[in-house]
Enzyme design. Structure first.
Site, PDB file in Angstrom:
ATOM      1  N   CYS A 111     -13.300 -80.802 -73.111  1.00  0.00           N
ATOM      2  CA  CYS A 111     -13.170 -80.993 -74.444  1.00  0.00           C
ATOM      3  C   CYS A 111     -13.451 -79.578 -75.231  1.00  0.00           C
ATOM      4  CB  CYS A 111     -13.747 -81.923 -75.445  1.00  0.00           C
ATOM      5  SG  CYS A 111     -13.204 -83.469 -74.644  1.00  0.00           S
ATOM      6  N   HIS A 252     -15.302 -80.659 -82.291  1.00  0.00           N
ATOM      7  CA  HIS A 252     -14.573 -81.294 -81.564  1.00  0.00           C
ATOM      8  C   HIS A 252     -14.645 -82.727 -82.322  1.00  0.00           C
ATOM      9  CE1 HIS A 252     -13.505 -84.019 -78.444  1.00  0.00           C
ATOM     10  NE2 HIS A 252     -14.457 -84.272 -77.868  1.00  0.00           N
ATOM     11  N   ASN A 282     -10.356 -89.330 -80.510  1.00  0.00           N
ATOM     12  CA  ASN A 282     -10.643 -88.119 -79.750  1.00  0.00           C
ATOM     13  C   ASN A 282      -9.457 -87.582 -78.938  1.00  0.00           C
ATOM     14  OD1 ASN A 282     -11.838 -86.446 -77.819  1.00  0.00           O
ATOM     15  ND2 ASN A 282     -13.746 -87.530 -77.614  1.00  0.00           N
TER      16      ASN A 282
END
Length: 332
Positions: A111, A252, A282
């Protein structure tokens, strides 16, 4: 010396929207439980015939809307869900968009990968003067255990992209007004710097095991809240700023509750913080790229804004980038 920054952005989300009601029963929770703990109401899943490379190409095409792909020096793709071990996704993107003169490679910092890609791209542009396409794409829906409430309700699929290239204004470290087109005394433009970090001792917190994505959620949260704020503060301080100077913070989009707590812990409550986690969940390494593109297209990021990007996740890795946003001439 010419400044290097982000000159264009793009993103792509699959069409299939998956609400909490569709996931709750298999995960043994209620839709209300999902929303309260994640602030996610829906996410997008790739269609049966839609690959990570397909998503990456769509996002790249949107970022290149006003840029000739033949001018690109490199194509970098960040992904931890490549369709095959080889060839890299980046060569598929290169061929699809017509970037025939670009060298290609993939990066996998999970990520944090989009920010890692930007850091590499900055140096490549400074060396060659040619723009670099950085794409982040992940398809997590195919490695989820839908009975695991710790992961199944969090993730979606998507892709985002940015073109890194020369921007108007002086580069960091240049004499004021030394860059072409910059006014005397004007502030540095483009990327000021990056903070990249990895902690392999905690690599087991996020992993793919027996084909399924697994995560130790509580320990991941502890890592993020313990390690990310000081990393962000160190980056800002190294370039003569405090986090209170940040105009736009794009973290993020791991979990809606977590990113709120992170901003508060880091002292970034006064910064504008665009969100996409509520609608897309996500989306792995694509989340910073997707959120940046939506903010850019909505006019939420303005010329001269101090922008902080922050990725964190598997590895465990942290990737942060600080830049002074420089709008292109036609946008001013």
């Amino acid at each position: 010396m010419r400044a290097v920054g982000i000159v264009a952005t793009g993103s792509y989300l699959p069409k299939e929207e998956v609400g909490n009601e569709e996931l709750a029963a298999a995960a043994g929770v209620t839709p209300e439980w999902i929303l309260a703990r994640t602030r996610i109401s829906s996410r997008r899943f790739a269609a049966a015939g839609e690959s990570t490379a397909d998503l990456a190409v769509r996002a790249a095409e949107r970022a290149l809307d006003r840029i000739d792909p033949a001018e690109l020096g490199h194509v970098i793709v960040s992904t931890s869900t490549a369709d095959t071990p080889q060839p890299p996704v980046s060569v598929t993107v290169q061929h699809a968009v017509g970037a025939t003169g670009a060298a290609c490679f993939d990066v996998n910092a999970v990520c944090s990968g989009f920010v890692y890609g930007l850091a590499v791209a900055k140096d490549l542009v400074a060396e060659s003067g040619r723009p670099v396409l950085v794409v982040a794409a992940d398809v997590y829906s195919r490695i989820l255990d839908f009975s695991d409430r710790r992961t199944a309700v969090l993730f979606g699929d998507g892709a985002g992209a940015a073109v890194v290239g020369p921007v108007p204004g002086p580069a960091p470290g240049s004499a004021p007004g030394s860059a072409p087109g910059s006014a005397p005394g004007s502030a540095p433009s483009g990327f000021l710097g990056f903070e990249l970090a990895s902690d392999g001792s905690r690599q087991g917190l996020i992993r793919v095991e027996d084909g399924f994505f697994r995560m130790e959620g509580r320990q991941v949260k502890e890592f993020v809240l313990e390690r990310v704020p000081p990393a962000l503060a160190a980056l800002a301080a190294r370039h003569g700023h405090s986090l209170s100077d940040v105009d736009v913070f794009i973290p993020h989009q791991a979990n809606g509750v977590l990113v709120t707590e992170l901003a508060e812990r880091a002292g970034l409550g006064g910064a504008l913080m665009p969100r996409t986690v509520d609608r897309y969940g996500n989306v792995g390494s694509a989340s910073v790229a997707v959120t940046l593109d939506e903010a850019n297209r909505a006019g939420m990021v303005r010329h001269g804004d101090l922008v902080l990007l922050a990725g964190f996740g598997g590895g465990m890795a942290i990737g942060a980038g600080l830049l002074r946003w420089a709008a292109q001439e036609e946008e001013r």
